[in-house]
Design an enzyme around this catalytic site. Structure first.
Site, short mmCIF file in Angstrom:
data_model
loop_
_atom_site.label_atom_id
_atom_site.label_comp_id
_atom_site.label_asym_id
_atom_site.label_seq_id
_atom_site.Cartn_x
_atom_site.Cartn_y
_atom_site.Cartn_z
N LYS A 116 0.87 -1.18 0.00
CA LYS A 116 0.00 0.00 0.00
C LYS A 116 0.90 1.23 0.00
O LYS A 116 1.62 1.48 0.97
CB LYS A 116 -0.90 -0.01 1.23
N CYS A 413 16.20 6.70 49.10
CA CYS A 413 15.75 5.51 48.37
C CYS A 413 14.35 5.13 48.86
O CYS A 413 14.14 4.98 50.07
CB CYS A 413 16.72 4.35 48.62
#
Ligand code: IVH
Length: 672
Positions: A116, A413
């Protein structure tokens, strides 16, 4: 979303889409990819469906495509120019096939498929072999007469070839339909020239071709070097063209360029194989394509099936999945990796991109978030291709509501609460320095057990978490003191699975040196560097005691690597870990020089599954013969080995770089 919020969102979406449209069509600039814009239009259409009272006349969803522009004569098409329905999956192709069978129970699968092309449709009318007119698609019923312009396109014959073996087509009316395309190379050159002259750039080849054809100055059209590829042939008597395969043969004889890739197929499987083949190879085509066109080969059957809406029932467009979409950022969290690096990750409202659901995207680091100005609650464009980790391209700032929250990098952390640090002030990355952080341990154990390292089966993410949570292990070495009685007590395990896991761990007590080095998870040490280090130092003790100078002598090892190695072995935590391994009887075998080095200097990449051995076994074998095993195709790759169901990106890269490919049998022959 309530009515007021929907109203606000719709207004913003319309403004952004209109902005995009203006830049695209008028200024020939692209604010975002087609896929991202489609994604926004889709969201708008959905909102309007939920709140129909909010639909306005000027909404982009209310546009009738292909209205005729003033300036060209309007011409009615003798036969309507149809669109095609898009399908995206094998299931949808199968459903199409079933619908045909239902209407025509005697149908024997016979399809005709072509690439296409991404251009604009044009109908050429020849009378007694002479070009009479060229008309754009328009709304399908009426198009624009662009004859003067298309006459400048070299690929369009001004008269049909007389020596043709199909004389029928030289008398009376013959209509040829096809796609006008601009080649990618010509497009790039054009934009290059525009850069030089300080002109704004064109967005893409399709738009440029379409814009060019609508120019009123045909000299300019000539200069743009457009092309035409034919895909349809129409006669008053439809029996002149019984099949699409025949149409293509005749078109070529009459002097048209047709895609030589087009072919007849006789099953859904063949359609899917053809689609997969061109999804990979399409980069090599001169023009852009985003899929295939599949039609019934028999044209009388095609006619009998008729039309539904704007599209024929006897043809489909098979579209490759778009690689971009828009969605929203729900949250941003920090993921702590095995070396402690704290990576911000965006949690996204789930969105399907290229066939899979994306829910997370890496944000790389704090400065990257700042640079792109990505905020929680932002609408964003997300990109995903092949196996790459999804990434946010940019936030859509115009869609902001004021509820967006700027991201703050945490100071500690989130898992073990240790203060995050930067190794050097200039580093982009923050790290959790705590060696025994549960997140680091978890990721490190996953790395240690991975296929390229110790290759331990049954130690997936969840099992690892269960073992860590129960306090049965704290680090990789602890794996080797696990007893099945301990594991059996855990919720996730039964007697058999506990026994199997212990067996799988103990089966890997005797690792090769490269696998063990890689498994340690030293920063900067990938599979290949681990091999280089192992080949050079021959045993782990030598590597542990290596100086910077010694490390620098290793081929392929630069300053960053030697720094990382020295840092790793200097850390008391790591020394203690290695002692623990030794105590438990887990130690890599020294490297013995291989007798044959017949693959020396050759590098290999494997794509897909091999039948005779696992990918890791093949990698070990290649390395033992002096060859290199790589995970991705690069300039220095000598061979790409294609197993079953090879992935697309490696093959694409190999095609681009002209890397030779090998079958599994050819590989076996080489390493046997
Ligand atoms: S055959 C009934 N073949 O795609 C229409 N069309 O969505 C049959 N296109 O407007 C068309 N490449 O402009 C056909 N190889 C190809 C094509 C192709 C591009 C365009 C065509 C049409 C649109 C349909």
């Amino acid at each position: 979303m309530n009515h007021a919020q929907a109203k606000d969102r719709i207004a913003k979406l319309k403004e952004l889409i209109n902005d995009y449209r203006y830049h695209y069509h008028v200024l020939n600039e692209s604010l975002m990819s087609d896929a991202a814009a489609d994604s926004l239009k889709h969201e708008l259409a959905q909102l309007e469906e939920a709140y129909p009272d909010l639909i306005t006349q000027d909404s982009p969803t209310q546009r009738v495509a292909g209205a005729v522009l003033p300036g060209f004569k309007e011409v009615a098409h003798r036969t309507r120019m149809l669109s095609l329905n898009d399908v995206f999956s094998k299931e949808e192709v199968e459903a199409w096939f079933k619908r045909i069978i239902k209407a025509e129970p005697d149908f024997k699968p016979d399809f005709f498929a072509d690439i296409k092309m991404d251009g604009l449709a044009c109908a050429l009318v020849y009378v007694d072999g002479l070009l009479q007119s060229g008309v754009t698609r328009g709304d399908g019923f009426v198009g624009e007469d662009v004859t003067a312009n298309i006459r400048t396109i070299e690929a369009i014959p001004l008269s049909l070839r007389r020596q043709a073996k199909y004389p029928t087509f030289l008398s009376g009316r013959t209509e040829v339909r096809g796609e006008i395309v601009m080649y990618k190379a010509d497009f790039a050159r054009l934009n290059e020239e525009r850069t030089q002259s300080g002109l704004p750039l064109f967005a893409n080849p399709r738009n440029t071709a379409a814009g060019t054809i609508r120019q009123l100055d045909s000299a300019l059209v000539r200069a743009r070097r457009l092309h035409f590829r034919a895909y349809d042939l129409l006669r008053e008597d439809s029996l002149d063209v019984p099949t699409n395969e025949f149409a293509y043969q005749v078109l070529a004889e009459l002097g048209f360029s047709v895609n030589h890739q087009a072919k007849r197929l006789s099953s859904v499987k063949q359609i899917m194989d053809f689609a997969a083949e061109w999804e990979h190879k399409r980069q090599k085509l001169e023009f852009n394509t985003d899929g295939l066109v599949v039609k019934l080969n028999d044209r009388s059957l095609f006619e009998r099936l008729g039309i539904a809406g704007k599209a024929p029932k006897g043809a489909i467009a098979y579209k490759y999945a778009a690689e971009q979409a828009t969605t929203t950022v729900k949250d941003i969290f920090i993921s702590i990796g095995r070396t402690g690096v704290a990576t911000p990750v965006a949690v996204l409202a789930p969105v399907v991109i290229a066939g899979s659901t994306v829910q997370m995207a890496t944000l790389h680091n704090e400065s990257e978030i700042k640079r792109k100005d990505i905020r929680i609650n932002d609408s964003v464009i997300v990109h995903k291709a092949g196996d790459i980790i999804p990434e946010i391209i940019e936030p859509l700032i115009k869609l902001r509501t004021g509820k967006e929250i700027e991201f703050q990098m945490p100071s500690h952390c989130p898992i073990c609460k240790t203060a995050l640090v930067k190794q050097k002030a200039a580093d982009a990355a923050w790290r959790c320095p705590n060696r025994s952080c549960a997140s680091r341990a978890w990721k490190q154990i996953q790395h240690f057990a991975s296929k390229e390292a110790m290759d331990i089966e049954g130690l997936g993410e969840k099992n690892t978490i269960a073992l860590l949570d129960a306090g049965l292990i704290k680090d990789t070495a602890d794996l080797y003191s696990l007893k099945k009685e301990q594991i059996m007590g855990l919720e996730r395990f039964a007697v058999v699975s506990a026994r199997k896991l212990v067996e799988a761990i103990n089966a890997k007590k005797d690792p090769t040196l490269p696998r063990f080095i890689y498994g340690l998870g030293i920063r900067q040490i990938g599979v290949q560097t681990a091999i280089d280090l192992a080949t050079h130092f021959k045993n782990l003790e030598a590597l542990m005691n290596a100086t910077g100078d010694e490390l620098d002598q290793v081929e392929g090892v630069g300053g960053v690597v030697s720094e990382a190695v020295i840092e790793y072995f200097a850390e008391p935590y790591n020394r203690r870990l290695l002692e623990k391994f030794k105590r438990l009887g887990v130690w890599p075998k020294p490297v013995i020089q291989t007798a044959t080095n017949k693959l020396s200097g050759k590098s290999f990449v494997i794509s897909g599954t091999l039948k005779a051995m696992s990918r890791e076994e093949a990698a070990d074998k290649i390395r033992s013969l002096g060859g290199k095993f790589q995970s991705a195709v690069a300039k220095d790759t000598n061979y790409l080995v294609l197993g079953e169901n090879p992935g697309g990106s490696k093959l694409d890269q190999a095609t681009k770089l002209n890397t030779p490919t090998l079958t599994e049998d050819e590989l076996l022959h080489l390493i046997d």
